[in-house]
Design a protein around this motif. Structure first.
Motif, short mmCIF file in Angstrom:
data_model
loop_
_atom_site.label_atom_id
_atom_site.label_comp_id
_atom_site.label_asym_id
_atom_site.label_seq_id
_atom_site.Cartn_x
_atom_site.Cartn_y
_atom_site.Cartn_z
N THR A 1 43.56 54.67 70.48
CA THR A 1 44.03 53.68 69.52
C THR A 1 44.49 52.40 70.22
O THR A 1 44.16 51.29 69.79
N ILE A 2 45.23 52.54 71.29
CA ILE A 2 45.67 51.36 72.04
C ILE A 2 44.46 50.62 72.61
O ILE A 2 44.40 49.39 72.57
N ALA A 3 43.47 51.36 73.10
CA ALA A 3 42.27 50.72 73.64
C ALA A 3 41.53 49.94 72.56
O ALA A 3 41.13 48.79 72.77
N VAL A 4 41.34 50.55 71.38
CA VAL A 4 40.60 49.86 70.32
C VAL A 4 41.38 48.67 69.77
O VAL A 4 40.79 47.63 69.45
N LEU A 5 42.68 48.78 69.69
CA LEU A 5 43.48 47.64 69.23
C LEU A 5 43.44 46.49 70.23
O LEU A 5 43.44 45.32 69.85
N THR A 6 43.37 46.81 71.50
CA THR A 6 43.25 45.78 72.53
C THR A 6 41.91 45.06 72.41
O THR A 6 41.84 43.82 72.47
N ILE A 7 40.83 45.82 72.21
CA ILE A 7 39.51 45.21 72.03
C ILE A 7 39.51 44.34 70.77
O ILE A 7 39.00 43.22 70.77
N TYR A 8 40.08 44.86 69.68
CA TYR A 8 40.15 44.08 68.44
C TYR A 8 40.88 42.75 68.68
O TYR A 8 40.41 41.71 68.26
N CYS A 9 42.00 42.81 69.35
CA CYS A 9 42.80 41.61 69.60
C CYS A 9 42.02 40.58 70.40
O CYS A 9 42.11 39.39 70.14
N MET A 10 41.22 41.04 71.37
CA MET A 10 40.44 40.12 72.19
C MET A 10 39.25 39.55 71.45
O MET A 10 38.79 38.45 71.77
N CYS A 11 38.72 40.26 70.45
CA CYS A 11 37.48 39.85 69.79
C CYS A 11 37.67 39.21 68.42
O CYS A 11 36.73 38.63 67.87
N LYS A 12 38.85 39.29 67.84
CA LYS A 12 39.05 38.83 66.46
C LYS A 12 38.80 37.33 66.29
O LYS A 12 38.43 36.89 65.21
N ALA A 13 38.97 36.54 67.32
CA ALA A 13 38.70 35.10 67.21
C ALA A 13 37.21 34.83 67.04
O ALA A 13 36.82 33.84 66.44
N VAL A 14 36.38 35.72 67.56
CA VAL A 14 34.93 35.56 67.47
C VAL A 14 34.39 36.17 66.18
O VAL A 14 33.48 35.65 65.57
N ASP A 15 34.96 37.32 65.76
CA ASP A 15 34.50 38.01 64.56
C ASP A 15 35.70 38.64 63.87
O ASP A 15 36.27 39.61 64.35
N ASN A 16 36.07 38.10 62.72
CA ASN A 16 37.23 38.65 62.02
C ASN A 16 36.85 39.70 60.99
O ASN A 16 37.65 40.06 60.13
N THR A 17 35.62 40.25 61.10
CA THR A 17 35.20 41.34 60.20
C THR A 17 35.08 42.67 60.95
O THR A 17 34.46 43.60 60.47
N MET B 1 28.39 48.74 68.04
CA MET B 1 29.60 49.57 68.15
C MET B 1 30.02 49.75 69.59
O MET B 1 29.21 49.69 70.51
N ILE B 2 31.30 50.02 69.74
CA ILE B 2 31.86 50.46 71.01
C ILE B 2 32.50 51.82 70.75
O ILE B 2 33.37 51.95 69.89
N ALA B 3 32.05 52.83 71.47
CA ALA B 3 32.65 54.16 71.36
C ALA B 3 33.66 54.32 72.48
O ALA B 3 33.40 53.98 73.63
N ILE B 4 34.83 54.81 72.13
CA ILE B 4 35.90 55.02 73.12
C ILE B 4 36.20 56.52 73.17
O ILE B 4 36.45 57.14 72.15
N GLU B 5 36.15 57.08 74.35
CA GLU B 5 36.45 58.50 74.52
C GLU B 5 37.60 58.63 75.52
O GLU B 5 37.57 58.04 76.60
N THR B 6 38.61 59.39 75.14
CA THR B 6 39.74 59.62 76.04
C THR B 6 39.87 61.11 76.31
O THR B 6 39.61 61.94 75.45
N THR B 7 40.27 61.40 77.52
CA THR B 7 40.51 62.78 77.94
C THR B 7 41.88 62.81 78.60
O THR B 7 42.18 61.96 79.44
N VAL B 8 42.70 63.76 78.20
CA VAL B 8 44.01 63.92 78.84
C VAL B 8 44.25 65.39 79.15
O VAL B 8 43.68 66.28 78.52
N ARG B 9 45.09 65.61 80.12
CA ARG B 9 45.56 66.96 80.45
C ARG B 9 47.06 66.88 80.68
O ARG B 9 47.56 65.89 81.21
N THR B 10 47.73 67.94 80.30
CA THR B 10 49.17 68.01 80.50
C THR B 10 49.57 69.44 80.76
O THR B 10 48.83 70.37 80.42
N THR B 11 50.73 69.62 81.34
CA THR B 11 51.24 70.97 81.53
C THR B 11 52.04 71.43 80.30
O THR B 11 52.41 72.58 80.20
#
Length: 98
Positions: free
Chosen positions: A53-69, A29-39
């Motif tokens: 979500t954007i980070a995980v979709l980017t990882i998926y896009c890069m890895c899907k050729a190696v593992d499509n599951t 697994m890859i765990a992704i943690e994001t932290t944001v602050r706003t006014t």
């Protein structure tokens, strides 16, 4: 830095954004943690979920050729502070082994 929030894509001024990746090799697994602050008084948690979500979709896009599951699981707000709710923490139960 500006982010976009919800379906209306209104710019939300972020004062801080951080994305960290944790590799759990034994679990495959890859765990992704994001932290944001706003006014802004609202929407910060949506910005954090959007960044993860954007980070995980980017990882998926890069890895899907190696593992499509590849699966994407458990996007959630672990901690939120401020707003009407004050401090809220959440930790989901671990999913059953596959």
């Amino acid at each position: 830095m500006k982010g976009f929030c919800g379906t209306s894509l209104l710019p939300v001024p972020l004062t801080h954004i951080n994305i960290t990746f944790g590799f759990r090799e034994e679990e495959g697994m890859i765990a992704i943690e994001t932290t944001v602050r706003t006014t802004y008084k609202t929407y910060a948690e949506v910005e954090a979920l959007t960044a993860a979500t954007i980070a995980v979709l980017t990882i998926y896009c890069m890895c899907k050729a190696v593992d499509n599951t590849i699966t994407i699981e458990q996007a959630y707000i672990a901690q939120k502070s401020g707003g009407k709710s004050g401090l809220v923490t959440f930790q989901p139960e671990k999913p059953a082994s596959h």
